[in-house]
Scaffold this motif. Structure first.
Motif, PDB file in Angstrom:
ATOM      1  N   VAL A   5     110.427  10.889  22.264  1.00 20.13           N
ATOM      2  CA  VAL A   5     111.330  11.999  21.970  1.00 20.13           C
ATOM      3  C   VAL A   5     112.040  11.661  20.665  1.00 20.13           C
ATOM      4  O   VAL A   5     112.527  10.539  20.487  1.00 20.13           O
ATOM      5  CB  VAL A   5     112.355  12.218  23.101  1.00 20.13           C
ATOM      6  CG1 VAL A   5     113.269  13.393  22.757  1.00 20.13           C
ATOM      7  CG2 VAL A   5     111.662  12.460  24.427  1.00 20.13           C
ATOM      8  N   CYS A   9     115.443  16.767  19.375  1.00 19.71           N
ATOM      9  CA  CYS A   9     116.049  16.945  20.698  1.00 19.71           C
ATOM     10  C   CYS A   9     117.571  16.803  20.663  1.00 19.71           C
ATOM     11  O   CYS A   9     118.267  17.336  21.522  1.00 19.71           O
ATOM     12  CB  CYS A   9     115.456  15.926  21.677  1.00 19.71           C
ATOM     13  SG  CYS A   9     116.073  16.067  23.373  1.00 19.71           S
ATOM     14  N   CYS A  12     120.085  19.641  21.339  1.00 19.39           N
ATOM     15  CA  CYS A  12     119.338  20.762  21.917  1.00 19.39           C
ATOM     16  C   CYS A  12     119.134  20.479  23.397  1.00 19.39           C
ATOM     17  O   CYS A  12     119.479  21.280  24.235  1.00 19.39           O
ATOM     18  CB  CYS A  12     117.995  20.944  21.222  1.00 19.39           C
ATOM     19  SG  CYS A  12     118.133  21.555  19.535  1.00 19.39           S
ATOM     20  N   LYS A  13     118.530  19.353  23.684  1.00 14.47           N
ATOM     21  CA  LYS A  13     118.318  18.853  25.039  1.00 14.47           C
ATOM     22  C   LYS A  13     117.783  19.919  25.993  1.00 14.47           C
ATOM     23  O   LYS A  13     118.283  20.110  27.085  1.00 14.47           O
ATOM     24  CB  LYS A  13     119.595  18.213  25.583  1.00 14.47           C
ATOM     25  CG  LYS A  13     119.319  17.236  26.714  1.00 14.47           C
ATOM     26  CD  LYS A  13     120.536  16.448  27.100  1.00 14.47           C
ATOM     27  CE  LYS A  13     121.362  17.162  28.117  1.00 14.47           C
ATOM     28  NZ  LYS A  13     122.397  16.321  28.703  1.00 14.47           N
ATOM     29  N   THR A  15     115.216  21.008  28.684  1.00 17.17           N
ATOM     30  CA  THR A  15     114.626  20.153  29.705  1.00 17.17           C
ATOM     31  C   THR A  15     113.327  20.731  30.277  1.00 17.17           C
ATOM     32  O   THR A  15     112.892  20.324  31.352  1.00 17.17           O
ATOM     33  CB  THR A  15     115.632  19.889  30.843  1.00 17.17           C
ATOM     34  OG1 THR A  15     116.085  21.145  31.359  1.00 17.17           O
ATOM     35  CG2 THR A  15     116.816  19.077  30.352  1.00 17.17           C
ATOM     36  N   CYS A  50     108.081  21.479  25.036  1.00 16.14           N
ATOM     37  CA  CYS A  50     109.325  21.254  24.285  1.00 16.14           C
ATOM     38  C   CYS A  50     109.539  22.355  23.237  1.00 16.14           C
ATOM     39  O   CYS A  50     108.814  22.401  22.244  1.00 16.14           O
ATOM     40  CB  CYS A  50     109.291  19.894  23.601  1.00 16.14           C
ATOM     41  SG  CYS A  50     110.781  19.568  22.637  1.00 16.14           S
ATOM     42  N   ALA A  54     110.077  18.265  19.719  1.00 13.76           N
ATOM     43  CA  ALA A  54     110.666  16.939  19.540  1.00 13.76           C
ATOM     44  C   ALA A  54     109.827  15.792  20.069  1.00 13.76           C
ATOM     45  O   ALA A  54     110.178  14.632  19.884  1.00 13.76           O
ATOM     46  CB  ALA A  54     112.040  16.904  20.216  1.00 13.76           C
TER      47      ALA A  54
END
Length: 108
Positions: A5, A9, A12-13, A15, A50, A54
């Motif tokens: 990763v 990311c 933003c994260k 999931t 994703c 990322a």
């Protein structure tokens, strides 16, 4: 080979990637996710999930993201496993287009 990763990311994260992982190799920090390279089975399911783009196979990792190899390995040791999708931060879409976000990474 494993998957890494990277910077996209941060803050933003999303999931979406976590939900498709068959081995629970993702770990969650305050504003970033990492992959445990010792658990990852190289299935690549997470890559297409994703939204921020990322996640890279280590062999395809752009040179500027080299530091993320050790960062994923280090942070997965102290961050908890995440194995269910959760809502992204409210401003995640705004952060997705921001470049050079390393300074915003929160590790604790």
């Amino acid at each position: 080979m494993t998957y890494i990763v990277t910077e996209s990311c941060i803050r933003c994260k999303y999931t979406d990637c976590v939900e498709v992982c068959p081995v629970d190799c993702f770990h969650e920090g305050p504003n970033f996710l990492v992959i445990d390279p010792d658990v990852c089975i190289d299935c690549s399911l997470c890559v297409d999930e994703c939204p921020a783009g990322a996640i890279y196979a280590v062999e395809n990792l752009p040179p500027e993201y080299g530091k993320y190899i050790s960062l994923n390995q280090e942070l997965c040791q102290s961050w908890p496993i995440i194995n269910a999708r959760s809502d992204a931060p409210a401003d995640a879409d705004e952060w997705m287009s921001v470049k050079e976000k390393f300074q915003y990474l929160q590790t604790a």
